[in-house]
Design an enzyme around this catalytic site. Structure first.
Site, PDB file in Angstrom:
ATOM      1  N   HIS A  50      -4.620   9.822   4.847  1.00 10.97           N
ATOM      2  CA  HIS A  50      -3.998   8.662   4.651  1.00 10.97           C
ATOM      3  C   HIS A  50      -4.355   7.925   5.898  1.00 10.97           C
ATOM      4  O   HIS A  50      -3.439   6.981   6.357  1.00 10.97           O
ATOM      5  CB  HIS A  50      -2.289   8.952   4.877  1.00 10.97           C
ATOM      6  N   HIS A  62      -6.764   6.783  -2.928  1.00 14.71           N
ATOM      7  CA  HIS A  62      -7.596   7.879  -2.999  1.00 14.71           C
ATOM      8  C   HIS A  62      -8.505   7.915  -4.013  1.00 14.71           C
ATOM      9  O   HIS A  62      -8.818   9.215  -4.319  1.00 14.71           O
ATOM     10  CB  HIS A  62      -6.616   9.253  -3.043  1.00 14.71           C
TER      11      HIS A  62
END
Lengths: 357, 211
Positions: free
Chosen positions: A219, A57
């Site tokens: 995700h 991320h």
């Protein structure tokens, strides 16, 4: 799979080594267990703000370690929650005595690992609190799901609470501010492509050339619905209206009772946006979408907000909470007040966010 | 067979290491359908660490062995399965205490402690499409078997059959916990990866008891 990697098991380690080499003034990296921490930690008298989550991320969370934001970040494997020993060792390393606030994105893995870490830290006499970030309006109910996921609001909460800790807020004050900022923030994301976890070697889901996935998390998981791809304006308007029109959201969170040394349930309800609200608007790239397209989104977002009586008073545009190389974007709106704006504007000096210094 | 020995417990853990390694891709494939495609990789990573440490505790009591497994999983697996399976073995180890062998009743106590620990940490209910859907029926069958006078092996056979059925019964369920819950109705039709790894672990115990 085409990626700039050496060996798959070394992906996270080599990324951390690169960060340590690139930003020695802001941060250091501890290995085994892995955590990134402020070069000048522990900062005397200051509450330590720690976050963490799966890798993939970036710049979140490691890139937000530094003055005015995080004291430490715990990176897990790609898209896998870090483990309690990382969080516990990070807490011991950066605790000045004023306590540790864990900012936890609401994913089952992150929640369970941070809860275990809080119990370990408490056992060592470290004052600790866990505050959940759960802002994803694509998740409609909390009764039949694990609740709203923590997405874009996380970046804003880390900035705001990091500044408050820098200004001398106590652990309880930091916790209250984090809870409030989370309750003021709402987000929604979309994907144009999937992404490939290095260890898996192939995309997590397949999207056709003329399809998009609406209501994704961060995700590479499939989202709320799949739709035919349409224009930037239509996509932006649809997502902005889902955020602006989102009703009151109620769920039960677990927070730590330091006196009892146990968890207790707390019911929280987020009020919907109202005409006249002043907001921070955050348009985020999932990794593969260029900034030019984010500005096209912002252009329409600004128009939609104005038409609905919402005033954008600050903005953040760029890739800050990504999903590897996924093309797509997320929109976050956070209601503000004087306290939130003061700490949003306060100086920050991290690899990922930097102003006022 | 009257008791479960320490050697059988150690062998169970060795078999689990092998079984999870062999099923790594299968578990990850199940997880990519409704989760985030890391369950097999994570469990394999955790149990490889267990395999490294197992020789150092193989002569300790059962409580110590199981607690080592729990701590190792907590610090190496990540995701939701790390704390959940870590708690399973830790609480099982606490229930086993300093015993070097387990009677059938004590085996029930140890596994009940393990399953109660997972339930307290994860707060999943039956039918939520989680590992509890394999563990809870297994526990009920194990207890019923021992109460009816079966030995550990016989009762474990019942427990594993119940776990397997529970695992298969997750297919039509809609997930209410974990990342799969975000898929809503789209989670229907897929077998839960956590229930699958739970079945594999219990089946490894049965294999160890048979040998």
């Amino acid at each position: 799979m085409k990626k700039l990697i050496n060996a798959i098991p070394d992906v996270v380690k080599e990324q951390l080594e690169g960060m340590a080499a690139a930003h020695p003034d802001e941060l250091k990296v501890h290995f085994e267990p892995n955590y990134v921490y402020r070069a000048d930690a522990p900062v005397a008298g200051k509450v330590a703000i720690i976050s963490g989550g799966g890798s993939g991320h970036e710049p979140m969370h490691g890139g937000f370690v530094g003055m005015g934001m995080l004291d430490a970040a715990c990176p897990g494997e790609v898209f896998t929650s870090p483990t309690p020993d990382q969080m516990y060792e990070a807490a011991k390393a950066v605790n000045s005595g004023a306590g540790v606030l864990f900012l936890v994105k609401n994913y089952t893995g992150d929640v369970l690992n941070f809860e275990t870490a809080a119990e370990l830290a408490h056992g060592d006499g470290i004052p600790v609190q866990n505050i959940l970030i759960d802002d994803d309006v694509a998740v409609k109910d909390s009764l039949y799901t694990a609740g709203r996921r923590g997405v874009g609001t996380t970046v804003l909460v880390e900035k705001i609470v990091g500044a408050a800790a820098e200004a001398g807020y106590s652990l309880d004050q930091c916790s209250d501010l984090a809870r409030k900022a989370n309750q003021y923030g709402r987000s929604m994301g979309m994907a144009l492509t999937s992404c490939t976890v290095p260890a898996a070697g192939k995309p997590t889901f397949e999207l056709g050339e003329n399809e998009m996935e609406i209501g994704i998390g961060i995700h590479g998981e499939p989202g709320q619905k799949r739709m035919p791809l349409t224009s930037a304006d239509e996509i932006t308007e649809m997502m902005a209206m889902e955020i602006i029109n989102d009703g009151a959201y109620t769920r039960v969170v677990r927070e730590w009772d330091r006196d009892a040394g146990d968890w207790y349930d707390k019911s929280l309800t987020d009020a919907p946006f109202q005409k006249g609200d002043k907001v921070i608007a955050f348009v985020n790239s999932m990794g593969g979408t260029p900034v030019s397209e984010l500005y096209a989104v912002y252009r329409k977002l600004d128009e939609v907000c104005k038409a609905n009586g919402i005033e954008i008073v600050r903005n953040l545009i760029g890739p800050y909470i990504t999903s590897l190389e996924m093309a797509g974007m997320s929109i976050t709106l956070m209601k503000t007040d004087d306290e939130i704006l003061k700490f949003w504007d306060a100086p920050v000096k991290t690899p990922g966010l930097r102003w006022g210094v | 067979m009257t008791v479960v020995t320490r050697e059988q417990i150690v062998h169970w853990l060795e078999l689990t290491v092998t079984v999870l390694n062999e099923n790594k891709d299968y578990l990850t494939q199940l997880d990519s359908a409704i989760g985030d495609a890391d369950h097999g990789t994570n469990m394999d990573r955790g149990f490889r660490k267990v395999a490294e440490k197992l020789p150092t505790v193989a002569d300790k009591d059962i409580g110590n062995i199981l607690k080592m497994v729990g701590m190792t999983l907590i610090s190496s697996v990540g995701g939701a399965s790390g704390p959940l399976y870590g708690t399973f073995f830790q609480r099982g180890g606490m229930a086993a205490d300093a015993r070097e062998e387990l009677s059938a009743d004590e085996l029930v106590t140890v596994l009940q402690g393990a399953v109660d620990g997972v339930q307290a940490r994860g707060r999943a209910q039956p039918g939520d499409k989680t590992m509890m859907d394999a563990l809870l029926p297994a526990m009920a069958a194990l207890r019923a078997g021992v109460t009816a006078g079966k030995d550990s092996l016989g009762a474990m056979e019942d427990a594993v059959a119940a776990a397997e059925q529970g695992m298969k019964d997750t297919i039509p369920l809609q997930a209410r916990k974990g990342r799969a819950s975000y898929l809503g109705e789209r989670s229907i039709g897929h077998q839960d990866p956590g229930a699958t790894s739970s079945y594999l672990i219990l089946n490894a115990l049965l294999t160890a008891l048979k040998e």
